[in-house]
Design an enzyme around this catalytic site. Structure first.
Site: not given
Length: 82
Positions: A37-39, A41-42
């Site tokens: 998860a990238d930022s 996505d999170f």
């Protein structure tokens, strides 16, 4: 809701949002390391948690959520569904 119910719901959400087989999702998965998860996505996932459980998650609190169990613990202690 019990922690187990919250955890199961969050695992369902993770499987759907991160396109992971539900059977492979458990409370010990790390959002960044295991789910890639990238930022963005999170942040999207945090917003989904807020919508689903009625829990407001500050940026500071979100930074402390690294694994699925931590998300479940936060929701249980901060949601409207207590």
């Amino acid at each position: 809701m019990t922690k187990e119910e919250v955890l199961n719901k969050i695992c369902d959400m993770v499987a759907e949002q991160f396109s992971v087989d539900r059977d492979k999702v458990n409370g010990n998965l790390n959002f960044q390391n295991d789910l890639d998860a990238d930022s963005i996505d999170f942040v999207e996932f945090v917003l989904a948690l807020e919508n689903e459980f009625g829990a407001e998650i500050s940026d500071e609190a979100a930074e402390n959520i690294q694994i699925i169990n931590e998300a479940a613990d936060f929701v249980v202690s901060h949601s409207d569904n207590k």
